[in-house]
Design an enzyme around this catalytic site. Structure first.
Site, PDB file in Angstrom:
ATOM      1  N   HIS A   1       0.825  -1.202   0.000  1.00  0.00           N
ATOM      2  CA  HIS A   1       0.000   0.000   0.000  1.00  0.00           C
ATOM      3  C   HIS A   1       0.868   1.265   0.000  1.00  0.00           C
ATOM      4  O   HIS A   1       1.268   1.735   1.059  1.00  0.00           O
ATOM      5  CB  HIS A   1      -0.905   0.002   1.230  1.00  0.00           C
ATOM      6  CG  HIS A   1      -1.791  -1.202   1.320  1.00  0.00           C
ATOM      7  ND1 HIS A   1      -1.320  -2.437   1.709  1.00  0.00           N
ATOM      8  CD2 HIS A   1      -3.109  -1.351   1.074  1.00  0.00           C
ATOM      9  CE1 HIS A   1      -2.324  -3.302   1.685  1.00  0.00           C
ATOM     10  NE2 HIS A   1      -3.420  -2.675   1.315  1.00  0.00           N
TER      11      HIS A   1
ATOM     12  N   HIS B   1      -2.148  -1.290   7.149  1.00  0.00           N
ATOM     13  CA  HIS B   1      -1.805  -1.507   5.730  1.00  0.00           C
ATOM     14  C   HIS B   1      -0.756  -0.511   5.253  1.00  0.00           C
ATOM     15  O   HIS B   1      -0.041  -0.774   4.298  1.00  0.00           O
ATOM     16  CB  HIS B   1      -3.062  -1.461   4.849  1.00  0.00           C
ATOM     17  CG  HIS B   1      -3.782  -0.145   4.855  1.00  0.00           C
ATOM     18  ND1 HIS B   1      -4.757   0.165   5.775  1.00  0.00           N
ATOM     19  CD2 HIS B   1      -3.676   0.948   4.052  1.00  0.00           C
ATOM     20  CE1 HIS B   1      -5.213   1.389   5.528  1.00  0.00           C
ATOM     21  NE2 HIS B   1      -4.569   1.883   4.492  1.00  0.00           N
TER      22      HIS B   1
ATOM     23  N   LEU C   1      -8.836  -2.922  10.709  1.00  0.00           N
ATOM     24  CA  LEU C   1      -8.983  -1.483  10.967  1.00  0.00           C
ATOM     25  C   LEU C   1      -9.743  -1.220  12.259  1.00  0.00           C
ATOM     26  O   LEU C   1     -10.653  -1.958  12.626  1.00  0.00           O
ATOM     27  CB  LEU C   1      -9.690  -0.826   9.783  1.00  0.00           C
ATOM     28  CG  LEU C   1      -8.836  -0.772   8.507  1.00  0.00           C
ATOM     29  CD1 LEU C   1      -9.702  -0.499   7.281  1.00  0.00           C
ATOM     30  CD2 LEU C   1      -7.743   0.274   8.633  1.00  0.00           C
TER      31      LEU C   1
ATOM     32  N   ASP D   1      -9.358   6.733   7.436  1.00  0.00           N
ATOM     33  CA  ASP D   1     -10.825   6.756   7.314  1.00  0.00           C
ATOM     34  C   ASP D   1     -11.426   5.436   7.772  1.00  0.00           C
ATOM     35  O   ASP D   1     -12.432   5.409   8.479  1.00  0.00           O
ATOM     36  CB  ASP D   1     -11.229   6.980   5.841  1.00  0.00           C
ATOM     37  CG  ASP D   1     -10.822   8.351   5.327  1.00  0.00           C
ATOM     38  OD1 ASP D   1     -11.179   9.355   5.961  1.00  0.00           O
ATOM     39  OD2 ASP D   1     -10.131   8.401   4.288  1.00  0.00           O
ATOM     40  N   GLY D   2     -10.787   4.356   7.337  1.00  0.00           N
ATOM     41  CA  GLY D   2     -11.312   3.033   7.693  1.00  0.00           C
ATOM     42  C   GLY D   2     -11.324   2.825   9.199  1.00  0.00           C
ATOM     43  O   GLY D   2     -12.276   2.257   9.751  1.00  0.00           O
TER      44      GLY D   2
ATOM     45  N   ILE E   1     -10.288   9.003   0.869  1.00  0.00           N
ATOM     46  CA  ILE E   1     -10.264   7.894  -0.105  1.00  0.00           C
ATOM     47  C   ILE E   1     -10.173   6.573   0.644  1.00  0.00           C
ATOM     48  O   ILE E   1      -9.419   6.443   1.615  1.00  0.00           O
ATOM     49  CB  ILE E   1      -9.033   8.015  -1.042  1.00  0.00           C
ATOM     50  CG1 ILE E   1      -9.147   9.244  -1.954  1.00  0.00           C
ATOM     51  CG2 ILE E   1      -8.823   6.747  -1.868  1.00  0.00           C
ATOM     52  CD1 ILE E   1     -10.166   9.125  -3.070  1.00  0.00           C
TER      53      ILE E   1
ATOM     54  N   HIS F   1      -4.046   3.393  -3.380  1.00  0.00           N
ATOM     55  CA  HIS F   1      -4.246   2.837  -2.031  1.00  0.00           C
ATOM     56  C   HIS F   1      -3.479   1.535  -1.803  1.00  0.00           C
ATOM     57  O   HIS F   1      -2.682   1.455  -0.880  1.00  0.00           O
ATOM     58  CB  HIS F   1      -5.740   2.603  -1.754  1.00  0.00           C
ATOM     59  CG  HIS F   1      -5.981   1.626  -0.650  1.00  0.00           C
ATOM     60  ND1 HIS F   1      -5.929   1.995   0.674  1.00  0.00           N
ATOM     61  CD2 HIS F   1      -6.201   0.277  -0.661  1.00  0.00           C
ATOM     62  CE1 HIS F   1      -6.126   0.915   1.427  1.00  0.00           C
ATOM     63  NE2 HIS F   1      -6.295  -0.137   0.641  1.00  0.00           N
TER      64      HIS F   1
ATOM     65  N   SER G   1     -22.567  -9.117  37.816  1.00  0.00           N
ATOM     66  CA  SER G   1     -22.791 -10.460  37.263  1.00  0.00           C
ATOM     67  C   SER G   1     -21.485 -11.186  36.975  1.00  0.00           C
ATOM     68  O   SER G   1     -21.413 -12.410  37.067  1.00  0.00           O
ATOM     69  CB  SER G   1     -23.572 -10.371  35.952  1.00  0.00           C
ATOM     70  OG  SER G   1     -24.801  -9.731  36.157  1.00  0.00           O
TER      71      SER G   1
ATOM     72  N   GLU H   1     -17.947  -4.118  24.647  1.00  0.00           N
ATOM     73  CA  GLU H   1     -17.109  -5.315  24.768  1.00  0.00           C
ATOM     74  C   GLU H   1     -15.911  -5.275  23.823  1.00  0.00           C
ATOM     75  O   GLU H   1     -14.799  -5.671  24.184  1.00  0.00           O
ATOM     76  CB  GLU H   1     -17.945  -6.584  24.490  1.00  0.00           C
ATOM     77  CG  GLU H   1     -19.074  -6.838  25.476  1.00  0.00           C
ATOM     78  CD  GLU H   1     -20.330  -6.040  25.161  1.00  0.00           C
ATOM     79  OE1 GLU H   1     -20.366  -5.343  24.122  1.00  0.00           O
ATOM     80  OE2 GLU H   1     -21.291  -6.099  25.957  1.00  0.00           O
TER      81      GLU H   1
ATOM     82  N   HIS I   1     -21.753 -16.785  32.882  1.00  0.00           N
ATOM     83  CA  HIS I   1     -23.024 -17.228  32.312  1.00  0.00           C
ATOM     84  C   HIS I   1     -22.713 -18.104  31.091  1.00  0.00           C
ATOM     85  O   HIS I   1     -23.059 -17.782  29.966  1.00  0.00           O
ATOM     86  CB  HIS I   1     -23.905 -16.031  31.952  1.00  0.00           C
ATOM     87  CG  HIS I   1     -24.294 -15.215  33.161  1.00  0.00           C
ATOM     88  ND1 HIS I   1     -23.360 -14.656  34.005  1.00  0.00           N
ATOM     89  CD2 HIS I   1     -25.502 -14.894  33.679  1.00  0.00           C
ATOM     90  CE1 HIS I   1     -23.987 -14.014  34.993  1.00  0.00           C
ATOM     91  NE2 HIS I   1     -25.286 -14.157  34.829  1.00  0.00           N
TER      92      HIS I   1
ATOM     93  N   ASP J   1     -32.876 -16.247  31.034  1.00  0.00           N
ATOM     94  CA  ASP J   1     -32.600 -15.228  30.008  1.00  0.00           C
ATOM     95  C   ASP J   1     -32.710 -15.796  28.593  1.00  0.00           C
ATOM     96  O   ASP J   1     -32.850 -15.043  27.620  1.00  0.00           O
ATOM     97  CB  ASP J   1     -31.221 -14.585  30.222  1.00  0.00           C
ATOM     98  CG  ASP J   1     -31.303 -13.371  31.141  1.00  0.00           C
ATOM     99  OD1 ASP J   1     -32.413 -12.811  31.282  1.00  0.00           O
ATOM    100  OD2 ASP J   1     -30.276 -13.002  31.723  1.00  0.00           O
TER     101      ASP J   1
ATOM    102  N   HIS K   1     -28.927 -15.424  25.220  1.00  0.00           N
ATOM    103  CA  HIS K   1     -27.862 -15.261  26.206  1.00  0.00           C
ATOM    104  C   HIS K   1     -27.092 -16.552  26.474  1.00  0.00           C
ATOM    105  O   HIS K   1     -26.104 -16.539  27.193  1.00  0.00           O
ATOM    106  CB  HIS K   1     -28.450 -14.750  27.524  1.00  0.00           C
ATOM    107  CG  HIS K   1     -28.733 -13.276  27.526  1.00  0.00           C
ATOM    108  ND1 HIS K   1     -29.394 -12.653  26.500  1.00  0.00           N
ATOM    109  CD2 HIS K   1     -28.420 -12.299  28.421  1.00  0.00           C
ATOM    110  CE1 HIS K   1     -29.501 -11.355  26.771  1.00  0.00           C
ATOM    111  NE2 HIS K   1     -28.906 -11.114  27.928  1.00  0.00           N
TER     112      HIS K   1
HETATM  113  C1  LIG Z   1     -11.716  -4.699   9.748  1.00  0.00           C
HETATM  114  C2  LIG Z   1     -11.157  -4.509   8.364  1.00  0.00           C
HETATM  115  N1  LIG Z   1     -11.978  -4.527   7.318  1.00  0.00           N
HETATM  116  C3  LIG Z   1     -11.498  -4.409   6.062  1.00  0.00           C
HETATM  117  C4  LIG Z   1     -10.165  -4.265   5.846  1.00  0.00           C
HETATM  118  C5  LIG Z   1      -9.618  -4.197   4.418  1.00  0.00           C
HETATM  119  N2  LIG Z   1      -9.137  -2.826   4.169  1.00  0.00           N
HETATM  120  C6  LIG Z   1      -7.838  -2.514   4.222  1.00  0.00           C
HETATM  121  S1  LIG Z   1      -7.578  -0.874   4.010  1.00  0.00           S
HETATM  122  C7  LIG Z   1      -9.224  -0.575   3.809  1.00  0.00           C
HETATM  123  C8  LIG Z   1      -9.786   0.810   3.634  1.00  0.00           C
HETATM  124  C9  LIG Z   1      -8.843   1.770   3.147  1.00  0.00           C
HETATM  125  O1  LIG Z   1      -9.281   3.069   3.361  1.00  0.00           O
HETATM  126  P1  LIG Z   1      -8.562   3.982   4.419  1.00  0.00           P
HETATM  127  O2  LIG Z   1      -8.722   3.413   5.753  1.00  0.00           O
HETATM  128  O3  LIG Z   1      -9.059   5.356   4.213  1.00  0.00           O
HETATM  129  O4  LIG Z   1      -7.028   3.902   4.037  1.00  0.00           O
HETATM  130  P2  LIG Z   1      -6.302   4.659   2.840  1.00  0.00           P
HETATM  131  O5  LIG Z   1      -7.071   4.356   1.604  1.00  0.00           O
HETATM  132  O6  LIG Z   1      -6.302   6.070   3.182  1.00  0.00           O
HETATM  133  O7  LIG Z   1      -4.947   4.046   2.810  1.00  0.00           O
HETATM  134  C10 LIG Z   1      -9.947  -1.753   3.875  1.00  0.00           C
HETATM  135  C11 LIG Z   1     -11.419  -1.824   3.724  1.00  0.00           C
HETATM  136  C12 LIG Z   1      -9.324  -4.247   6.975  1.00  0.00           C
HETATM  137  N3  LIG Z   1      -8.018  -4.122   6.878  1.00  0.00           N
HETATM  138  N4  LIG Z   1      -9.854  -4.351   8.217  1.00  0.00           N
END
Ligand SMILES: Cc1ncc(C[n+]2csc(CCOP(=O)(O)OP(=O)(O)O)c2C)c(N)n1
Length: 667
Positions: free
Chosen positions: A28, A68, A119, A155-156, A187, A259, A382, A409, A459, A467, A471
């Site tokens: 990446h 990444h 992420l 963003d992710g 992006i 990306h 609990s 959690e 539990h 419950d 549960h």
């Molecule tokens: C929980 C999870 N879901 C999906 C992915 C696959 N994945 C890797 S990067 C990404 C999104 C990339 O967007 P962003 O977070 O904005 O990173 P950028 O493009 O800016 O490098 C995804 C969906 C992951 N790594 N973790």
């Protein structure tokens, strides 16, 4: 540093990232190229660390949550002079045996606190690190513990649900030394963020009790000013840094195409021209290398001053601080606590739920092991995870040892990972076993990273009763046992509960889950044994009488008592049977083959009993063994009625054994 010098230093990151991804034919480049300015400012002007001592406990923590973008941290560590991150390792990015893995977790590369592939996790880990810092600072003073936690999130990271749990907790606890740098590039993989998101992140964070600002992430002075401001804040801070993904790439910058795939030779050539980078792949001009190396030396005086302060601490306080930071247990105190518990239970046996037994164990253990920090996801009464007198941690009282995580959690489990990664504390916490589904992604990462975190999961079966099936866990034991390096304990009584707690604490490089009952159970281990019998994973609890065992009954937790009853029923019919308690599959699997064979024994009929699905039991009872357990979801009713309804009874177990014996005799 002038702008031109800054740009050249940042471009070194960009060049290494695009060249390494190109060579690996995967990776990446976008994030490292986009966030290079942020990282350059942070690492050369603010972050406190010393490459000569990457484990220095008072270093600032930096978490690259968007794992990444790992070439960002590899490039930075290489440039700063972390010796293990050699140019050879960068050239072997993502290859078998290289330390430069695609998504580095903890432990492979000195200087990497953790970066998380899934992420959102790293962001929540950072919250746990900041909690651990505040807590240890309250206990040992700022002369020993006084550092910041920085996290670079994408963003992710911010879209994942766990981020909400984590930022809400951080805001509530006013973790002022937590600073999030948001790589605000708009992006993701599918394209523009506007395809799927329109959150106002600044207002979101502010609503959660953070300070927040937005800056130009390519303006080094703006980044520096924002970090300086964040450090002076009395609450955690979000710095949304507007960046261009793949900055410098002539056609792919600002697009999803930068990306997650190599840029290609033409694009790289164009990027070199745009950035004014004339060096061949994997080469960094000497003056830029020197500037980075000099930045790497910045923290040394700080570390030496810290060494001096620690050397000047009172001897007993210093010894305790060292012990906690290295993660060694207070051996004598722990051993005495467990022995004391077991002696008491031998003198006055108790018929109580294992969750209550766990509370009793915690009273003794948390007194002996002060680094244990408890908690619960809003089920304190609990889960029985708060021993009497344990103060709650809060913004006003960071020295408290019990965390009210709220109904979070996933955030809880991820924060616990961050606490363990920070070091100096052993986090344990609680929820219902069925909700381990909500924390599972973080439990998996704890196992992958070899972190000592302890999940109290109460539990633990249909035995929770009224419950009902939402549960009542049925597949959860099997699902947790499927995670490599996770120890799943299911103790059968008060004594086993104490022993399993001891084993969980002693598991330095494994997380543990303790599955505990809501309902009362008889104490089956009435005689005192100084050794920890649960350490074998499985052991003979009651031998056969009146001849060689014809039947071996294997059970865990609440069903061990049923096995003991079934043995009596079989004895009444003249069938000698033995009972094996199986508190931990994983420890049993790791025992030597001959020890395992001895515990499994030679009885022609094996029966497994567990109020859960069969999956996993064949390793013990064989595919021809009989199993008494669940085949579907539970129901809403009192526990005793449910056990009868689903046929998890001594009578059924005895019947299953007799049927199997009869079949054998007819062969
Ligand atoms: C929980 C999870 N879901 C999906 C992915 C696959 N994945 C890797 S990067 C990404 C999104 C990339 O967007 P962003 O977070 O904005 O990173 P950028 O493009 O800016 O490098 C995804 C969906 C992951 N790594 N973790």
């Amino acid at each position: 540093m002038g702008r031109a010098a800054h740009d050249r230093m940042a471009n070194a990151i960009r060049a290494l990232a695009m060249d390494a991804v190109e060579q690996a034919k995967s990776g990446h480049p976008g994030l490292p190229m986009g966030a290079a300015d942020i990282a350059t400012v942070l690492f050369t002007r603010f972050l406190k660390f010393d490459p000569a001592d990457p484990r220095w406990s008072d270093r600032d923590r930096f978490v690259l949550s968007a794992g990444h973008g790992s070439m960002l941290i590899y490039a930075v560590l290489h440039l700063l002079g972390y010796e293990t991150v050699s140019i050879e390792q960068i050239k072997r990015f993502r290859q078998l045996g290289a330390i430069t893995a695609g998504h580095p977790e903890y432990g492979h590369v000195p200087g990497i606190e953790t970066t998380t592939g899934p992420l959102g996790q790293g962001l929540a880990n950072a919250v746990g690190m900041a909690i651990a810092e505040r807590h240890l600072a309250a206990e040992f003073g700022a002369e020993a513990v006084d550092h910041h936690t920085f996290v670079l999130a994408s963003d992710g990271d911010l879209m994942e649900g766990v981020s909400q749990e984590a930022i809400a907790l951080a805001g509530h606890l006013r973790l002022a030394k937590l600073i999030m740098l948001f790589d605000d590039n708009g992006i993701s993989i599918d394209g523009a963020l506007s395809l799927s998101d329109s959150v106002d992140q600044l207002r979101r964070f502010e609503a959660c009790g953070w300070s927040a600002t937005r800056i130009d992430g390519h303006d080094p002075e703006a980044v520096a000013a924002a970090i300086a401001w964040a450090k002076s804040n009395d609450r955690p801070t979000l710095i949304a840094c507007r960046t261009t993904i793949g900055f410098g790439a002539p056609t792919k910058a600002g697009t999803k195409d930068s990306h997650g795939s190599p840029l290609g030779a033409d694009e790289i050539k164009g990027a070199r021209e745009r950035l004014g980078w004339t060096s061949p792949p994997f080469e960094v001009p000497a003056d830029i290398r020197d500037a980075w190396r000099a930045a790497g030396q910045r923290g040394r005086p700080d570390r030496l001053a810290w060494d001096k302060r620690i050397a000047g601490m009172a001897a007993d306080k210093r010894a305790e601080f060292d012990r906690r930071i290295t993660g060694n247990l207070p051996e004598a105190a722990l051993a005495a606590a467990v022995r004391g518990l077991k002696e008491k239970l031998a003198a006055v046996p108790k018929e109580i739920a294992t969750r209550v037994a766990s509370e009793h164990a915690l009273e003794a253990l948390t007194a002996a092991v002060p680094e244990m920090m408890g908690g619960s996801a809003d089920l304190t009464g609990s889960n029985n995870t708060r021993p009497k007198g344990m103060a709650a941690l809060s913004a006003a009282l960071p020295g408290g040892r019990f965390i009210h995580y709220g109904i979070r959690e996933h955030g809880m489990a991820a924060a616990m990972n961050g606490m363990a990664l920070h070091g100096g504390v052993i986090p344990y916490s609680g929820t219902f076993l069925v909700f381990s589904d909500y924390s599972r992604p973080a439990i998996r990462l704890a196992a992958l990273m070899g972190q000592r975190v302890i999940h109290v999961l109460t539990h633990d079966s249909i035995g929770l009763g009224e419950d009902g099936p939402t549960h009542q866990p049925v597949e959860h034991l099997a699902a947790l046992r499927a995670i490599p390096n996770l120890l799943v304990f299911r103790p059968c009584d008060t004594v086993e509960t104490a022993e399993c707690w001891e084993l969980a604490l002693r598991a330095r490089t494994s997380p543990s889950a303790l599955a505990l009952t809501r309902q009362n159970l008889p104490q089956l281990r009435t005689a005192f044994t100084p050794d920890n019998r649960c350490a074998a994973g499985a052991y003979e609890l009651v031998p056969a009488e009146g001849g060689h065992a014809q039947v071996a009954l294997f059970a865990s937790g609440s069903e061990v008592a049923i096995a003991v009853e079934a043995r009596k029923l079989l004895a009444a019919r003249g069938i000698p049977a033995r009972v094996v308690s199986v508190p931990c599959f994983e420890l049993f699997e790791s025992a030597p083959a001959d020890a395992r064979a001895a515990v499994i024994g030679a009885a022609p009929v094996r029966v497994g009993i567990e109020a859960a699905i069969r999956q996993g039991w064949d390793a013990i009872i064989g595919s021809d063994g009989a199993f008494v357990g669940m085949t579907g979801f539970g129901a809403s009713a009192p526990a005793k009625d449910l056990y009868r309804h689903f046929g998890i009874t001594a009578e059924r177990a005895a019947e299953a054994a007799v049927t199997a014996l009869t079949k054998l005799s007819k062969r």
